[in-house]
Design a protein around this motif. Structure first.
Motif, PDB file in Angstrom:
ATOM      1  N   UNK A 213       1.044  -1.213  -0.110  1.00 22.19           N
ATOM      2  CA  UNK A 213      -0.085   0.025  -0.133  1.00 22.19           C
ATOM      3  C   UNK A 213       0.902   1.331  -0.005  1.00 22.19           C
ATOM      4  N   UNK A 214       2.105   1.097   0.310  1.00 20.15           N
ATOM      5  CA  UNK A 214       3.047   2.264   0.283  1.00 20.15           C
ATOM      6  C   UNK A 214       3.220   2.582  -1.281  1.00 20.15           C
ATOM      7  N   UNK A 215       3.044   1.944  -1.995  1.00 16.77           N
ATOM      8  CA  UNK A 215       2.902   2.307  -3.448  1.00 16.77           C
ATOM      9  C   UNK A 215       2.113   3.449  -3.725  1.00 16.77           C
ATOM     10  N   UNK A 216       0.588   3.435  -2.932  1.00 17.63           N
ATOM     11  CA  UNK A 216      -0.200   4.425  -3.205  1.00 17.63           C
ATOM     12  C   UNK A 216      -0.097   5.596  -2.081  1.00 17.63           C
ATOM     13  N   UNK A 217       0.350   5.036  -1.028  1.00 19.08           N
ATOM     14  CA  UNK A 217       0.384   6.072   0.312  1.00 19.08           C
ATOM     15  C   UNK A 217       1.698   6.106   0.851  1.00 19.08           C
ATOM     16  N   UNK A 218       2.825   6.334   0.097  1.00 20.93           N
ATOM     17  CA  UNK A 218       4.151   6.448   0.719  1.00 20.93           C
ATOM     18  C   UNK A 218       4.507   7.158   1.544  1.00 20.93           C
ATOM     19  N   UNK A 219       3.977   8.551   1.664  1.00 19.95           N
ATOM     20  CA  UNK A 219       4.179   9.309   2.862  1.00 19.95           C
ATOM     21  C   UNK A 219       3.670   9.215   4.101  1.00 19.95           C
ATOM     22  N   UNK A 220       2.471   8.559   4.222  1.00 14.42           N
ATOM     23  CA  UNK A 220       1.728   8.333   5.202  1.00 14.42           C
ATOM     24  C   UNK A 220       2.232   7.060   5.870  1.00 14.42           C
ATOM     25  N   UNK A 221       2.576   5.860   5.032  1.00 15.08           N
ATOM     26  CA  UNK A 221       2.949   4.691   5.707  1.00 15.08           C
ATOM     27  C   UNK A 221       4.027   4.894   6.138  1.00 15.08           C
ATOM     28  N   UNK A 222       5.339   5.618   5.458  1.00 14.71           N
ATOM     29  CA  UNK A 222       6.655   5.960   5.815  1.00 14.71           C
ATOM     30  C   UNK A 222       6.537   6.673   7.384  1.00 14.71           C
ATOM     31  N   UNK A 223       5.552   7.662   7.489  1.00 15.18           N
ATOM     32  CA  UNK A 223       5.586   8.464   8.837  1.00 15.18           C
ATOM     33  C   UNK A 223       5.047   7.409   9.779  1.00 15.18           C
ATOM     34  N   UNK A 224       4.256   6.693   9.649  1.00  8.57           N
ATOM     35  CA  UNK A 224       3.640   5.605  10.703  1.00  8.57           C
ATOM     36  C   UNK A 224       4.687   4.947  11.019  1.00  8.57           C
ATOM     37  N   UNK A 225       5.593   4.311  10.102  1.00  6.43           N
ATOM     38  CA  UNK A 225       6.481   3.370  10.437  1.00  6.43           C
ATOM     39  C   UNK A 225       7.889   3.881  11.227  1.00  6.43           C
ATOM     40  N   UNK A 226       8.098   5.384  10.719  1.00  5.11           N
ATOM     41  CA  UNK A 226       9.153   5.810  11.250  1.00  5.11           C
ATOM     42  C   UNK A 226       8.889   6.330  12.881  1.00  5.11           C
ATOM     43  N   UNK A 227       7.615   6.753  13.011  1.00  2.00           N
ATOM     44  CA  UNK A 227       7.071   7.002  14.530  1.00  2.00           C
ATOM     45  C   UNK A 227       7.320   5.893  15.411  1.00  2.00           C
ATOM     46  N   UNK A 263      -2.798   4.530  -7.217  1.00  2.00           N
ATOM     47  CA  UNK A 263      -1.861   5.347  -7.842  1.00  2.00           C
ATOM     48  C   UNK A 263      -2.070   6.045  -9.048  1.00  2.00           C
ATOM     49  N   UNK A 264      -3.071   5.541  -9.928  1.00  2.22           N
ATOM     50  CA  UNK A 264      -3.257   6.133 -11.027  1.00  2.22           C
ATOM     51  C   UNK A 264      -4.034   7.424 -10.851  1.00  2.22           C
ATOM     52  N   UNK A 265      -4.938   7.485  -9.598  1.00  6.14           N
ATOM     53  CA  UNK A 265      -5.611   8.638  -9.262  1.00  6.14           C
ATOM     54  C   UNK A 265      -4.502   9.642  -8.721  1.00  6.14           C
ATOM     55  N   UNK A 302      -0.336  13.949   4.998  1.00  3.58           N
ATOM     56  CA  UNK A 302       0.699  14.282   3.606  1.00  3.58           C
ATOM     57  C   UNK A 302       0.275  13.915   2.305  1.00  3.58           C
ATOM     58  N   UNK A 303      -1.106  13.343   2.402  1.00  6.07           N
ATOM     59  CA  UNK A 303      -1.311  12.716   0.848  1.00  6.07           C
ATOM     60  C   UNK A 303      -1.878  13.962   0.022  1.00  6.07           C
ATOM     61  N   UNK A 304      -1.222  14.025  -1.149  1.00  3.97           N
ATOM     62  CA  UNK A 304      -1.850  15.144  -2.037  1.00  3.97           C
ATOM     63  C   UNK A 304      -2.196  14.372  -3.283  1.00  3.97           C
ATOM     64  N   UNK A 305      -3.303  14.740  -3.684  1.00  7.29           N
ATOM     65  CA  UNK A 305      -3.618  14.328  -5.226  1.00  7.29           C
ATOM     66  C   UNK A 305      -3.317  15.099  -6.334  1.00  7.29           C
ATOM     67  N   UNK A 306      -3.377  14.430  -7.157  1.00 10.86           N
ATOM     68  CA  UNK A 306      -2.861  15.174  -8.706  1.00 10.86           C
ATOM     69  C   UNK A 306      -3.679  16.163  -8.950  1.00 10.86           C
ATOM     70  N   UNK A 307      -3.096  17.232  -9.679  1.00 14.19           N
ATOM     71  CA  UNK A 307      -3.815  18.337  -9.921  1.00 14.19           C
ATOM     72  C   UNK A 307      -4.663  18.238 -11.295  1.00 14.19           C
TER      73      UNK A 307
END
Length: 307
Positions: A213-227, A263-265, A302-307
């Motif tokens: 799921x970190x392919x789609x939500x890399x920032x969020x899952x990384x933040x949770x793991x680092x915490x 990911x596509x979204x 920290x999730x941002x959507x494509x413009x």
């Protein structure tokens, strides 16, 4: 990685399980794969896993998988450790891919043999035969969803084989996790195979997790793991809770197709799946989009959507 010792030393942390982005006609999108890999490396992921279950290896030929290994190692080099899934139902293919993975400096990830009524002693013998084929060692993949569930006692026997570097544990039953963490932890590396419920194994002393799921939500899952890595279990719990609605959809719609749709979204290179899997339909994609919009509205994600 040049040998077993270096592989063991570097095998820890958060590994991104890369999806394999296929084009609509089933061809590999290697340029998209390269962009996805560069994204997670630049964010600070500790490693990547290629051609795994959610990388759709059962839908690839042996030649395609070998080509994928070569392409990925050219992209990554030695910047981060790379797990290369060499699992399969044909031992001849497993032999060839395991040797290739080690020769390239990756770590081959091997499941027990896909044979009905295989005994524990035969499984141990299989891994004894397989380990010498790789100069970097072997990662045992205990994957109940696609094969045989290895018991903690069998894993303890495998941990005694020189060259078995670690286990990627897919059976997350609390009793199994407790036994594995306390009976073989410290001898080989322990990886939680699921990002859906990694907090428990990590608190028990596991060395890392692998995450699709970190392919789609890399920032969020990384933040949770680092915490969690920093000892802030409360922050890790709260961040993990943020993406529960996405996990619920992944369980309902299946993987890796849900991650690819997300990911596509987001403007990432998710691509398509190969048969027998099917891409999500419009109504399902709308559900995924709604969950992503809710996450993007929460600054903590920290999730941002494509413009």
């Amino acid at each position: 990685m040049k040998d077993v010792t270096e592989c063991h030393a570097r095998l820890r942390g958060l590994f991104n399980i890369a999806i394999t982005p296929f084009k609509a006609d089933g061809a590999f999108d290697y340029a998209g794969l390269a962009r996805n890999i560069e994204r997670v490396i630049s964010l600070g992921f500790d490693g990547v896993l290629i051609g795994g279950t959610y990388g759709e290896f059962p839908a690839m030929s042996g030649e395609e998988r070998a080509g994928l290994f070569l392409r990925v190692m050219d992209i990554v080099g030695d910047r981060v450790p790379v797990m290369l899934c060499s699992a399969g139902s044909d031992v001849r293919t497993v032999n060839e891919l395991t040797s290739l993975a080690g020769d390239l400096g990756g770590l081959p990830m091997v499941t027990p043999p896909f044979v009905s009524e295989v005994t524990d002693s035969q499984i141990v013998a299989f891994f004894r035969d397989m380990v010498p084929r790789s100069r970097t060692g072997v990662l045992v993949y205990n994957a109940p969803g696609i094969g045989i569930t290895l018991s903690p006692s069998t894993l303890e026997q495998l941990a005694d084989i020189p060259g078995v570097v670690g286990v990627k544990q897919g059976d997350l039953a609390p009793t199994a996790i407790d036994q594995i963490a306390n009976r073989i932890g410290g001898r080989i590396r322990l990886f939680c195979a699921s990002d859906l419920a990694f907090l428990g194994p990590m608190m028990c002393g596991f060395d890392g997790i692998s995450s699709t799921n970190s392919c789609a939500l890399p920032e969020l899952i990384l933040a949770a793991y680092r915490a969690l890595e920093a000892g802030d279990a409360g922050a890790a719990r709260d961040l993990h809770r943020l993406w529960y609605p996405f996990r619920a959809l992944a369980r309902e719609f299946g993987q890796p197709q849900t991650t690819k749709a997300a990911m596509n979204l987001r403007g990432f290179d998710g691509g398509s799946v190969r048969p027998p899997l099917r891409n999500l339909v419009d109504s399902q994609i709308e559900d995924v989009a709604e969950v992503l919009q809710e996450l993007a509205a929460d600054r903590r994600s920290s999730v941002a959507l494509a413009a």
